[in-house]
Design a protein around this motif. Structure first.
Motif, short mmCIF file in Angstrom:
data_model
loop_
_atom_site.label_atom_id
_atom_site.label_comp_id
_atom_site.label_asym_id
_atom_site.label_seq_id
_atom_site.Cartn_x
_atom_site.Cartn_y
_atom_site.Cartn_z
N LYS A 271 0.83 -1.20 0.00
CA LYS A 271 0.00 0.00 0.00
C LYS A 271 0.87 1.25 0.00
O LYS A 271 1.87 1.32 0.72
CB LYS A 271 -0.92 -0.01 1.22
N TYR A 272 0.46 2.24 -0.79
CA TYR A 272 1.21 3.49 -0.81
C TYR A 272 1.15 4.15 0.58
O TYR A 272 0.11 4.20 1.21
CB TYR A 272 0.65 4.45 -1.85
N GLY A 273 2.28 4.64 1.05
CA GLY A 273 2.35 5.27 2.36
C GLY A 273 2.43 4.27 3.50
O GLY A 273 2.14 4.63 4.66
N PHE A 274 2.83 3.04 3.21
CA PHE A 274 2.91 1.99 4.23
C PHE A 274 3.82 2.41 5.39
O PHE A 274 4.72 3.22 5.24
CB PHE A 274 3.43 0.70 3.61
N LYS A 275 3.56 1.78 6.54
CA LYS A 275 4.39 2.04 7.72
C LYS A 275 5.40 0.93 7.98
O LYS A 275 6.50 1.19 8.46
CB LYS A 275 3.49 2.23 8.94
N GLU A 276 5.02 -0.31 7.68
CA GLU A 276 5.90 -1.43 8.03
C GLU A 276 6.28 -2.32 6.84
O GLU A 276 7.23 -3.09 6.94
CB GLU A 276 5.25 -2.29 9.11
N GLY A 277 5.56 -2.27 5.76
CA GLY A 277 5.88 -3.13 4.62
C GLY A 277 5.63 -4.60 4.89
O GLY A 277 6.43 -5.47 4.52
N LEU A 278 4.50 -4.90 5.52
CA LEU A 278 4.24 -6.27 5.98
C LEU A 278 4.11 -7.27 4.84
O LEU A 278 4.54 -8.42 4.96
CB LEU A 278 2.97 -6.29 6.84
N ALA A 279 3.49 -6.87 3.72
CA ALA A 279 3.33 -7.80 2.60
C ALA A 279 4.69 -8.17 2.01
O ALA A 279 4.99 -9.36 1.78
CB ALA A 279 2.43 -7.20 1.53
N HIS A 280 5.53 -7.18 1.77
CA HIS A 280 6.88 -7.45 1.26
C HIS A 280 7.66 -8.35 2.22
O HIS A 280 8.29 -9.33 1.81
CB HIS A 280 7.66 -6.14 1.07
#
Length: 251
Positions: free
Chosen positions: A190-199
Motif C-alpha cells: 500500500k502506498y504510504g505503508f508504515k511497516e511493509g508487511l506484505a513485502h
C-alpha cells in the motif's frame, strides 16, 4: 523443488521446445511468446520519490562514429523484480536471487472484478476457480488488477492510489506454496505503508516479487502459461528492471 539450473533441453523442432525437469515431468513451451513488460521512457509514470529515467548521449555517430547513451533509472523502474534486500537487512541482492524463482509455470488471475483500484487484495479474493489450475508446488501467480490500464494512459492518480496486497493475501500466497507473485501495479505494498508487511512476509519466505506488469496481462486471464522474467545481473542491488515474457504451453 524444481531446479532450473539443471534444466535439459530435450527436444526441438520448428514449433516448440520441450524441457525435462529433474522431477520426471516434461513441459513443452511454444515458440509463441508475449511481452508483458512496460516500456521505459523519460516521461513514464514513476513511483513517487523514484528517479525519473534519463537517456543522455555520451557519444554520437556524427562526432564519435558510434552512438552510446548514459542511462539513469531507479532499481524499481518499470517492470521489475524486488530482491530480498529491498526490505530485509542482510537479504539477498538481485545478483544472488535464484533465477528459478522467476521462471516457471504461471496462472493469471483477474482481481479487477473483485477489488477496486486503490483497494487491498485480501486472502479470500484469491480463492478463485482459476486457482485450481495451480496444482504444483512452486507455481507462479500473476494478478491483473486493472491498474495497468490507467498506467498505459499515464493517469497520474495511480501514483498513490493503486491496488496492493494486504498481509492476509501475502500469507495466503506463502501458505499455498507459490514461489513468485506478480502484479500490474507499482507495488504489492500500500502506498504510504508504515511497516511493509506484505513485502516482508513474501521476501522472508523466499517468494519472488514482480511489479508493474503491463496491461497486456489481461489478454491471458485464466490461462496457464510459462513465464520467463530476467532481471539484470547487478551486484548487491535491491531490485532490477526485468524483461518479462509469457509463453504458451503446448498440450
Amino acid at each position: 523443488m524444481v531446479s532450473y539450473d539443471s534444466i535439459k533441453k530435450k527436444a526441438e523442432n520448428n514449433n516448440d521446445v520441450s524441457y525435462d525437469y529433474n522431477n520426471n515431468s516434461t513441459i513443452t513451451i511454444s515458440r509463441r511468446f508475449y511481452d508483458i513488460t512496460n516500456l521505459i521512457t523519460p516521461d513514464m509514470l514513476i513511483y513517487p520519490g523514484d528517479p525519473q529515467p534519463e537517456f543522455i548521449p555520451v557519444a554520437t555517430l556524427q562526432k564519435d562514429k558510434v552512438n552510446v547513451t548514459r542511462i539513469t533509472i531507479g532499481s524499481h523502474t518499470g517492470t521489475h523484480i524486488d530482491a530480498q534486500k529491498h526490505f530485509i537487512d542482510n537479504g539477498l541482492g538481485v545478483d544472488k536471487e535464484p533465477l528459478n524463482k522467476f521462471i516457471g509455470e504461471v496462472v493469471i488471475l483477474d482481481i479487477s472484478k473483485k477489488v477496486g483500484i486503490g483497494q487491498g487484495i485480501k486472502d479470500y479474493d484469491l480463492d478463485d476457480s482459476s486457482i485450481s489450475k495451480i496444482g504444483m508446488r512452486n507455481d507462479i501467480l500473476l494478478l491483473y488488477t486493472g491498474t495497468s490500464d490507467k498506467w498505459r494512459i499515464k493517469d497520474e492518480s495511480i501514483k498513490n492510489n493503486f491496488t496492493y496486497l494486504e498481509p492476509s493475501a501475502a500469507q495466503w500466497i506463502v501458505d499455498h506454496n507459490i514461489k513468485c507473485v506478480g502484479i500490474d501495479t507499482f507495488s504489492i505494498e500500500k502506498y504510504g505503508f508504515k511497516e511493509g508487511l506484505a513485502h516482508k512476509k513474501l521476501l522472508s519466505n523466499r517468494v519472488g516479487i514482480i511489479e508493474n506488469l503491463s496491461s497486456n496481462l489481461k489478454k491471458f486471464i485464466g490461462k496457464r502459461m510459462f513465464l520467463v522474467c530476467l532481471p539484470l545481473l547487478l551486484e548487491d542491488i535491491d531490485g532490477s528492471p526485468a524483461r518479462t515474457i509469457l509463453f504458451d504451453l503446448e498440450s
